[in-house]
Each structure stands twice: as C-alpha cells, then as structure tokens.
Design a protein around this motif. Structure first.
Motif, PDB file in Angstrom:
ATOM      1  N   SER A 253       2.677   7.546   3.342  1.00 32.88           N
ATOM      2  CA  SER A 253       2.413   6.713   4.507  1.00 32.88           C
ATOM      3  C   SER A 253       1.023   7.025   5.051  1.00 32.88           C
ATOM      4  O   SER A 253       0.431   8.040   4.699  1.00 32.88           O
ATOM      5  CB  SER A 253       3.464   6.952   5.595  1.00 32.88           C
ATOM      6  OG  SER A 253       3.399   8.290   6.019  1.00 32.88           O
ATOM      7  N   THR A 254       0.525   6.166   5.899  1.00 32.90           N
ATOM      8  CA  THR A 254      -0.788   6.376   6.508  1.00 32.90           C
ATOM      9  C   THR A 254      -0.608   6.495   8.019  1.00 32.90           C
ATOM     10  O   THR A 254      -0.660   5.495   8.742  1.00 32.90           O
ATOM     11  CB  THR A 254      -1.736   5.214   6.181  1.00 32.90           C
ATOM     12  OG1 THR A 254      -1.091   3.995   6.541  1.00 32.90           O
ATOM     13  CG2 THR A 254      -2.058   5.165   4.706  1.00 32.90           C
ATOM     14  N   PRO A 255      -0.375   7.713   8.530  1.00 31.62           N
ATOM     15  CA  PRO A 255      -0.086   7.878   9.951  1.00 31.62           C
ATOM     16  C   PRO A 255      -1.316   7.795  10.845  1.00 31.62           C
ATOM     17  O   PRO A 255      -1.184   7.722  12.050  1.00 31.62           O
ATOM     18  CB  PRO A 255       0.539   9.270  10.019  1.00 31.62           C
ATOM     19  CG  PRO A 255      -0.053   9.993   8.873  1.00 31.62           C
ATOM     20  CD  PRO A 255      -0.255   8.967   7.799  1.00 31.62           C
ATOM     21  N   GLY A 256      -2.521   7.841  10.321  1.00 34.45           N
ATOM     22  CA  GLY A 256      -3.717   7.736  11.141  1.00 34.45           C
ATOM     23  C   GLY A 256      -4.137   9.052  11.772  1.00 34.45           C
ATOM     24  O   GLY A 256      -4.708   9.062  12.852  1.00 34.45           O
ATOM     25  N   VAL A 257      -3.844  10.164  11.121  1.00 32.65           N
ATOM     26  CA  VAL A 257      -4.181  11.481  11.658  1.00 32.65           C
ATOM     27  C   VAL A 257      -5.678  11.746  11.572  1.00 32.65           C
ATOM     28  O   VAL A 257      -6.227  12.509  12.359  1.00 32.65           O
ATOM     29  CB  VAL A 257      -3.386  12.572  10.887  1.00 32.65           C
ATOM     30  CG1 VAL A 257      -3.776  13.964  11.333  1.00 32.65           C
ATOM     31  CG2 VAL A 257      -1.906  12.352  11.084  1.00 32.65           C
ATOM     32  N   LEU A 258      -6.350  11.087  10.652  1.00 31.28           N
ATOM     33  CA  LEU A 258      -7.763  11.351  10.420  1.00 31.28           C
ATOM     34  C   LEU A 258      -8.597  11.132  11.675  1.00 31.28           C
ATOM     35  O   LEU A 258      -9.530  11.886  11.947  1.00 31.28           O
ATOM     36  CB  LEU A 258      -8.292  10.479   9.285  1.00 31.28           C
ATOM     37  CG  LEU A 258      -9.737  10.727   8.875  1.00 31.28           C
ATOM     38  CD1 LEU A 258      -9.907  12.162   8.396  1.00 31.28           C
ATOM     39  CD2 LEU A 258     -10.161   9.765   7.801  1.00 31.28           C
ATOM     40  N   ARG A 259      -8.267  10.131  12.477  1.00 38.63           N
ATOM     41  CA  ARG A 259      -9.058   9.876  13.688  1.00 38.63           C
ATOM     42  C   ARG A 259      -8.960  11.040  14.670  1.00 38.63           C
ATOM     43  O   ARG A 259      -9.919  11.359  15.350  1.00 38.63           O
ATOM     44  CB  ARG A 259      -8.639   8.569  14.345  1.00 38.63           C
ATOM     45  CG  ARG A 259      -7.305   8.627  15.040  1.00 38.63           C
ATOM     46  CD  ARG A 259      -6.937   7.317  15.632  1.00 38.63           C
ATOM     47  NE  ARG A 259      -6.558   6.443  14.527  1.00 38.63           N
ATOM     48  CZ  ARG A 259      -5.808   5.393  14.642  1.00 38.63           C
ATOM     49  NH1 ARG A 259      -5.386   5.025  15.806  1.00 38.63           N
ATOM     50  NH2 ARG A 259      -5.474   4.679  13.593  1.00 38.63           N
TER      51      ARG A 259
ATOM     52  N   ASP B 201       0.813  -1.218   0.000  1.00 36.63           N
ATOM     53  CA  ASP B 201       0.000   0.000   0.000  1.00 36.63           C
ATOM     54  C   ASP B 201       0.845   1.266   0.000  1.00 36.63           C
ATOM     55  O   ASP B 201       0.587   2.196  -0.759  1.00 36.63           O
ATOM     56  CB  ASP B 201      -0.927   0.022   1.220  1.00 36.63           C
ATOM     57  CG  ASP B 201      -2.005  -1.047   1.135  1.00 36.63           C
ATOM     58  OD1 ASP B 201      -2.258  -1.548   0.025  1.00 36.63           O
ATOM     59  OD2 ASP B 201      -2.599  -1.356   2.183  1.00 36.63           O
ATOM     60  N   ASP B 202       1.839   1.334   0.868  1.00 38.56           N
ATOM     61  CA  ASP B 202       2.673   2.537   0.962  1.00 38.56           C
ATOM     62  C   ASP B 202       3.444   2.794  -0.332  1.00 38.56           C
ATOM     63  O   ASP B 202       3.607   3.937  -0.748  1.00 38.56           O
ATOM     64  CB  ASP B 202       3.645   2.440   2.129  1.00 38.56           C
ATOM     65  CG  ASP B 202       2.950   2.534   3.471  1.00 38.56           C
ATOM     66  OD1 ASP B 202       1.790   2.990   3.490  1.00 38.56           O
ATOM     67  OD2 ASP B 202       3.565   2.164   4.482  1.00 38.56           O
ATOM     68  N   ASP B 203       3.900   1.735  -0.975  1.00 32.52           N
ATOM     69  CA  ASP B 203       4.636   1.901  -2.229  1.00 32.52           C
ATOM     70  C   ASP B 203       3.710   2.346  -3.360  1.00 32.52           C
ATOM     71  O   ASP B 203       4.085   3.167  -4.191  1.00 32.52           O
ATOM     72  CB  ASP B 203       5.324   0.596  -2.622  1.00 32.52           C
ATOM     73  CG  ASP B 203       6.425   0.223  -1.652  1.00 32.52           C
ATOM     74  OD1 ASP B 203       6.978   1.146  -1.020  1.00 32.52           O
ATOM     75  OD2 ASP B 203       6.724  -0.979  -1.530  1.00 32.52           O
TER      76      ASP B 203
END
Length: 50
Positions: free
Chosen positions: A19-25, A12-14
């Motif tokens: 990256s998916t740091p999870g800031v949305l929550r 997924d990251d590539d």
C-alpha cells in the motif's frame, strides 16, 4: 502487433503487493525541520559565545 483489447490492467496496490500510506511526506517534513534547526544552532551558538 499487440491488440489493445488484450491488455492486462492491474491496480497499483495489486501490482506492488503493498500500500502507499504517504509516510514519505512526513519523513521529508521532519528532515527539513531538523536541517533548519541544526543549521540555526550551528550559526547561533558561535555567534553568542564567539
């Protein structure tokens, strides 16, 4: 037909180049808290002074 052995699998990251740091929550939690406080003030202030 496509042969399943020739499929390309990418992480997924590539694939996203990010990256998916999870800031949305945190954004959603802050927005919900802000909405509850704002709606409470809209209701409480007129009830006290009206």
């Amino acid at each position: 037909m496509v042969d399943e052995d020739d499929a390309i699998h990418i992480e997924d990251d590539d694939a996203r180049a990010a990256s998916t740091p999870g800031v949305l929550r945190y954004v959603l939690a802050f927005s919900l808290l802000f909405a509850v406080i704002a709606m409470s003030l809209v209701w409480i202030i007129p009830a006290l002074y009206g």
